[in-house]
Design a protein around this motif. Sequence first.
Motif, short mmCIF file in Angstrom:
data_model
loop_
_atom_site.label_atom_id
_atom_site.label_comp_id
_atom_site.label_asym_id
_atom_site.label_seq_id
_atom_site.Cartn_x
_atom_site.Cartn_y
_atom_site.Cartn_z
N PRO A 1 4.17 2.47 0.78
CA PRO A 1 5.09 1.98 -0.39
C PRO A 1 4.75 0.63 -0.84
N ALA A 2 3.98 -0.02 -0.23
CA ALA A 2 3.34 -1.29 -0.94
C ALA A 2 2.42 -0.87 -2.30
N TYR A 3 1.90 -0.03 -2.29
CA TYR A 3 1.05 0.69 -3.59
C TYR A 3 1.94 1.37 -4.48
N GLY A 4 3.25 1.57 -4.10
CA GLY A 4 4.01 2.54 -4.95
C GLY A 4 4.46 1.78 -6.26
N PRO A 5 5.42 2.73 -6.96
CA PRO A 5 6.10 3.98 -6.66
C PRO A 5 5.09 5.11 -6.88
N LEU A 6 5.49 6.25 -6.12
CA LEU A 6 4.87 7.63 -6.13
C LEU A 6 5.03 8.08 -7.74
N ILE A 7 3.78 8.67 -7.93
CA ILE A 7 3.69 9.29 -9.68
C ILE A 7 3.16 10.48 -9.44
N ASN B 1 9.89 8.20 -2.96
CA ASN B 1 9.46 8.87 -1.88
C ASN B 1 8.83 10.10 -2.10
N LEU B 2 8.17 10.96 -1.34
CA LEU B 2 7.58 12.20 -1.58
C LEU B 2 8.66 13.03 -1.69
#
Length: 552
Positions: free
Chosen positions: A468-474, A399-400
């Motif tokens: 979130p379907a394209y995550g995780p965040l980087i 998460n951000l």
Amino acid sequence: MTTDADVIVIGAGLAGLVAATEIADAGRSVIVIDQEGEQNCGGQAFWSFGGLFLVDSPEQRRLGIRDSYELALQDWLGAAGFDRDEDLWPRRWAEAYLGFAAGEKRDWLRAMGHRIFPVVGWAERGGYDAMSHGNSVPRFHVTWGTGPGLIEPFVRRARAAQDSGRLGFRFRHRVDALTLTNGVVEGVSGAVLEPTQAPRGASSSRKVIGDFTLRAQAVIVASGGIGGNHELVRQNWPQRLGKPPQRMISGVPAHVDGRMLGITEAAGARLINRDRMWHYVEGLQNFDPIWPRHGIRILPGPSSMWFDATGKRLPAPLFPGSDTLGQLHAIMATGYDYSWFVLTQAIIKKEFALSGSEQNPDLTGKSWLMTARRATNKAAPAPVEAFKQHGADFIVRDNLDDLVVAMNALSGDNLLKPGELRSQIEARDREIDNAFVKDAQVMNIHNARRYIGDRLIRTAKPHKILDPAYGPLIAVRLNILTRKTLGGFETDLDARVFGQDGAIIPGLYAVGEAAGFGGGGMHGYRSLEGTFLGGCLFSGRNAGRAAAKAVA
């Protein structure tokens, strides 16, 4: 005069090897000198991605790209911005080089066994207007085999000339002075360094075990630039790019120190445009370094969101892959020498590549199976995933809010506010709902996907960063990475060096990065990419052929 060879070449990198093999093929004798060990033969080109700038190539035409000398010249002049009296010869070199890139360059290499990966890359895309910086079309042709594949034909030619007795290598010979008689360069002198078993690229001993003097009718300086010497980079740093970075990492080994530039200048050579240089802003600290402060550059696709150290999104058109020095200027204007990418796993999988032969085992090893997996694997290429896991500059969170906390902890500056980053990302994400948008970066993504090469292997399907379907965040902290010297010794089209009085210095030539890749700076202020290796090829070939004709 008794000579040891017809010509001496200082530097066993790509430009030096090209010059030396042209001399040997013309039936002349040549000695190649290098302060490093034989294991470094080929110089910086070995570590490169092997990208070459070609114009109207068969590879472009097969992909539906319409290119021409006139379009390439328009782009080159828009990038170069020639505006000095000293730009007379650099501009002539640029025009001649473009003729080479649009003409015999590909066939000349191909006759030696060189081959090109069929998908042409689109580097330095600009985004201003038609007459400003950037490539209007894809022109970045990757060597099949990357840097090792590019130097191989010239190493092979050099070894054949060595076997025939026309070419000799003198590794671990450090040139300390040029020998002049009545203003004519007639040889070199220097120190013999102790043998080294240091791996290619690693720092070697500077212990002196002897000295040497060699005489020839001509000397070609092919000693490279200053990227490994951060003190010299800062001394020459242009005011137009702001204050020099306090912290930089190195895209080249420590022996790329500019030492030979000072020695040649002391002999009377005219060094121009020394404030023009090329450094990348997407540098990563190498978790498995070979040389001091070893950095690797990300070759990014267009989708990552780019924020400065304070959390402000870089302005249009400073998107990934658009304008390297424009990005450098914007980053340094913040008072900080780093910036951030924020992206998703879907983006890193499709869009991240790392520059360097050692970071691309599929292309370097000429494996079609491994290369095909770039487009089909669920993960990013293995070297990218290794940096994501082990690299000091990568942060991965679900998460951000957690991502921003980790970003602040990594930088230590605590400049980022979760709400400010979220508002910018959410605003960009709303633009994804339609194929028609006002966000210039999203427009750029749609434009990139109209090109089949980008759609297949370089540009992710447009999606929301916070989905979130394209995550995780980087998040990736990006460092300033030193690389190329764009100024150098002023030369005519035969690569003969001008003296400080404006007259040619008899017997002296300069090629490659030492000559600003031709003329003292054929790129002007900016590069279109794929032109550094090409400049080594073109200037080395011109010098070798001219010197071979000039010697008695």
